[in-house]
Design a protein around this motif. Structure first.
Motif, short mmCIF file in Angstrom:
data_model
loop_
_atom_site.label_atom_id
_atom_site.label_comp_id
_atom_site.label_asym_id
_atom_site.label_seq_id
_atom_site.Cartn_x
_atom_site.Cartn_y
_atom_site.Cartn_z
N ASN A 80 57.97 -140.89 -19.81
CA ASN A 80 58.31 -139.65 -19.10
C ASN A 80 59.71 -139.64 -18.51
O ASN A 80 60.10 -138.69 -17.83
CB ASN A 80 57.28 -139.38 -17.99
N GLY A 116 56.44 -134.91 -12.83
CA GLY A 116 55.80 -133.58 -12.84
C GLY A 116 55.67 -133.05 -11.41
O GLY A 116 56.36 -133.49 -10.49
N ASP A 143 52.47 -132.21 -18.76
CA ASP A 143 52.62 -131.20 -19.82
C ASP A 143 51.39 -130.29 -19.87
O ASP A 143 51.51 -129.06 -19.99
CB ASP A 143 52.83 -131.86 -21.18
N ALA A 163 51.31 -126.18 -18.67
CA ALA A 163 50.83 -125.15 -19.58
C ALA A 163 49.68 -124.36 -18.96
O ALA A 163 49.61 -123.13 -19.07
CB ALA A 163 50.38 -125.80 -20.89
N ILE A 212 50.21 -127.22 -27.35
CA ILE A 212 51.11 -128.11 -26.60
C ILE A 212 50.74 -129.54 -26.94
O ILE A 212 49.60 -129.84 -27.27
CB ILE A 212 50.99 -127.90 -25.07
N ARG A 213 51.74 -130.44 -26.86
CA ARG A 213 51.49 -131.83 -27.20
C ARG A 213 51.45 -132.67 -25.93
O ARG A 213 52.31 -132.53 -25.05
CB ARG A 213 52.58 -132.37 -28.12
N THR A 214 50.47 -133.55 -25.84
CA THR A 214 50.41 -134.57 -24.79
C THR A 214 50.14 -135.90 -25.47
O THR A 214 50.02 -135.96 -26.70
CB THR A 214 49.28 -134.29 -23.77
N TYR A 266 47.23 -132.67 -29.59
CA TYR A 266 47.63 -131.27 -29.42
C TYR A 266 46.48 -130.48 -28.78
O TYR A 266 45.31 -130.66 -29.11
CB TYR A 266 47.99 -130.64 -30.77
#
Length: 666
Positions: A190, A195, A312, A316, A330-332, A336
């Motif tokens: 990260n 975040g 992430d 979202a 979205i990708r984490t 997805y």
């Protein structure tokens, strides 16, 4: 109060019954001057009556005060109350194991709101809730200390942290520097970006530093249990509260050479399918989501707030604004996701979150900080003076001594009488510490620092007792509250023994009382009646058909009620039995010579079927036992008060009585 016993609840009801005449707001009357009255030679201060009469009063400003008649009435009730407490003391109820255990439990609960610790905890609760109104996005770099770091090692780490701080302030990228220098393992993924988070989600020093920075600002090195942190706040915004989403997860097969591309194509196809109007979200989730925990539940996830999910996913979720809105893929690190917004709610009220916040505060370093602050305030307030020379000597001499051998070692080393501190002018010696250790069941897991740990616990215990003694001596509100509960427990115990249980359990005495007072247990004239209140007038003819011309019987009642309850339960209301007719709303208007009649009462038609008339007569004991028990208990109470008024001479101070009346009407 949270742990009230049944007896305390009854006591509260009892006081509400005994002191029922309204009074004005509680007036802080002057201290220990002439008592209001004496009971058996024992003084009772006027402040106690003022407190009890004023407790919970909500009179509006400008409303009339208490009349002389009301005051005398309440004074008489107060005397009865104090007589019972006096008798309970004379019987030794205040020395019983049950009383001492219950009173100690109450005292622990009652004193809590008055303690220094409570006000400090309240301050931390309010501060945490205030911070929860905002969320912060920050990046950080962590520099940890090497194992068993020396003082020089710590200085090297600090110098490195200061150097990195300087680089960031010279426009260096904290994210690039995090990859290069940070000891936080997640920094390689990260780049130090944490975040968004809010209060109570980071350790306290980190949180304090972050909330003292504006967006774009960089902190000086912040020391926590993890090491030194350099923090840069990226954004601050209002807390959006909580969100609930459902999701579809497509995992990436890390072993497959084209696993990423396959997952990306699959999630794109699913997303396109969702755009079709005929698509049912729950079916898509069930068929395609690879999250086994949620796929059979429409992908539904629990409510969550900022800082609870990976950044992430969280960003979202909170970016969705309309219920039912679906996010692009979205990708984490899990794969997805496609998210659908199910609901949103704002930050809850302080009252709703108070216990949750308290629990979190008491589990983190803030609790240690609060205890340290409490001790510092107590030491200053109660003149705590440590004998530093003797304490240092004991720390050296007793460093490796176990709890079990502590007292004996003190004697052998001739240290038992060494003063360790004074508190409110009283001297405490090492033997006092040894006695405390012997009584306590606390066991150290780590044997290192045994003296310091026990010394800290002993000093804290004595400081807490000093604070409680100060409360009892100088805090009038606490003193009155404590006395109210003490006397209330005694009052309950006496009443339970002499009135309530005796009246409830002594059946021979009940019957004797019933026979002596049988004139109070009389039936008025009664009539066997069946009354049908018609609620649905369309069903009137059906009721008439079943009742007109029929003699009253149990079979008729059962037939009627069984029929309408089965077919039309809202059509009628019925009443039946041997009923006293003179005061009955319907029967008082009936002609008792007519077996069937229809009467309009209070806007409803009543069909009345009458049977045998029963003249006035005494009630049987079993028919009125509940009322007899109540009356017998009242008789026992009156007899108890009468005997106590003879046993304990009552002297009322006219001057103090007038002062009390004036205080209640100010």
């Amino acid at each position: 109060m949270t742990n009230r016993t049944i007896s305390a609840l009854i006591f509260t009801i009892l006081l509400a019954f005994e002191f029922s005449v309204p009074a004005t707001a509680f007036v802080q009357a002057s201290g220990q001057d002439d008592p209001l009255l004496t009971i058996g030679g024992k003084p009772v201060d006027k402040d106690e009556l003022i407190y009890l009469l004023s407790k919970g009063n909500k009179s509006e400003p400008g409303t009339p005060g208490m009349s002389r008649e009301e005051f005398d009435e309440n004074l008489d009730l107060f005397i009865n109350y104090k007589l019972k407490v006096r008798e309970a003391e004379a019987k030794g109820l205040d020395q019983s194991e049950e009383f001492l255990r219950e009173f100690e439990s109450f005292r622990e609960n009652l004193k809590a709101p008055f303690l220094i610790r409570n006000s400090l905890e309240e301050g931390e609760l309010r501060k945490a809730y205030s911070r929860m109104q905002e969320i912060i996005r920050a990046s950080h770099i962590l520099l940890q200390f090497p194992p068993e770091a020396s003082k020089e090692d710590s200085l090297i780490v600090l110098r490195m942290a200061l150097k990195i701080e300087d680089e960031i302030k010279k426009n260096g990228s904290i994210n690039d520097l995090a990859v290069e220098y940070s000891d936080d393992p997640s920094a390689q993924v990260n780049k130090g970006d944490l975040g968004y988070f809010t209060a109570l989600q980071m350790v306290q020093p980190f949180e304090d530093a972050a909330y003292n920075l504006q967006a774009g600002q960089v902190s000086s090195p912040v020391l926590t249990n993890f090491g030194y942190h350099i923090i840069k706040v990226l954004d601050r915004q209002p807390n959006p509260g909580q969100v609930r989403v459902s999701h579809i997860l497509v995992r990436i097969d890390e072993k497959a050479p084209n696993g990423e591309d396959l997952a990306k194509r699959k999630v794109a196809d699913i997303y396109n399918e969702i755009q079709k109007e005929s698509t049912i979200w729950e079916n898509i989730v069930k068929n395609y989501s690879e999250d086994p925990a949620s796929s059979q539940k429409g992908g539904m996830l629990p409510w969550f707030s900022v800082g609870s999910m990976i950044p992430d996913f969280e960003m979202a979720a909170f970016s969705l604004t309309e219920i039912g809105e679906v996010s692009p893929p979205i990708r984490t690190r899990y794969g997805y996701h496609i998210l659908r917004l199910e609901d949103k709610r704002p930050v809850e009220s302080f009252e709703a979150m108070e216990e949750s916040i308290r629990s979190k505060i008491l589990r983190d370093s803030r609790s240690t900080m609060i205890l340290s602050q409490v001790m510092a305030i107590q030491k200053s307030r109660y003149n705590f003076d440590e004998n530093e020379v003797n304490v240092a000597k004991l720390r050296t001499e007793m460093a490796s001594v176990t709890k079990n051998s502590f007292a004996q070692t003190l004697i052998e080393k001739d240290l038992a009488n060494n003063q360790i501190f004074t508190l409110k002018g009283k001297s405490f010696v090492a033997q006092d510490l040894a006695d405390f250790m012997a009584e306590e069941e606390f066991t150290l897991r780590n044997k290192a620092g045994i003296f310091d740990t026990w010394y800290e616990r002993f000093a804290a215990s004595e400081l807490n007792m000093a604070e409680e003694a100060d409360l009892a001596a100088n805090n009038k509100e606490y003193r009155m509250l404590l006395k109210e509960y003490r006397d209330g427990i005694l009052l309950f115990s006496l009443m339970n023994d002499e009135v309530w249980q005796k009246g409830l359990m002594d059946s021979v005495a009940q019957k004797s009382f019933y026979e002596k007072n049988i004139r109070d247990y009389q039936w008025k004239g009664r009539v066997d009646a069946f009354i049908v209140k018609v609620l649905d007038m369309t069903q009137l003819d059906a009721a008439r058909k079943m009742l007109v011309g029929k003699p009253l019987s149990e079979e008729l009642k059962a037939s009627f009620e069984g029929s309408y309850k089965l077919s039309n339960p809202l059509a009628y209301q019925t009443e039946s039995g041997n009923i006293e007719y003179s005061d009955h709303a319907v029967l008082s208007k009936a002609d008792l010579k007519e077996s069937y009649q229809e009467l309009e009462v209070n806007g409803h038609l009543h069909l009345v079927l009458l049977g045998e008339r029963i003249p006035a007569s005494p009630k049987k004991f079993d028919e009125t036992r509940g009322l007899v028990i109540r009356d017998y208990q009242e008789f026992l109470d009156e007899s108890l008060v009468e005997s106590l008024r003879k046993k304990y001479p009552i002297k009322i101070n006219p001057k103090a009585k007038e002062e009390t009346f004036i205080a209640l009407n100010q």
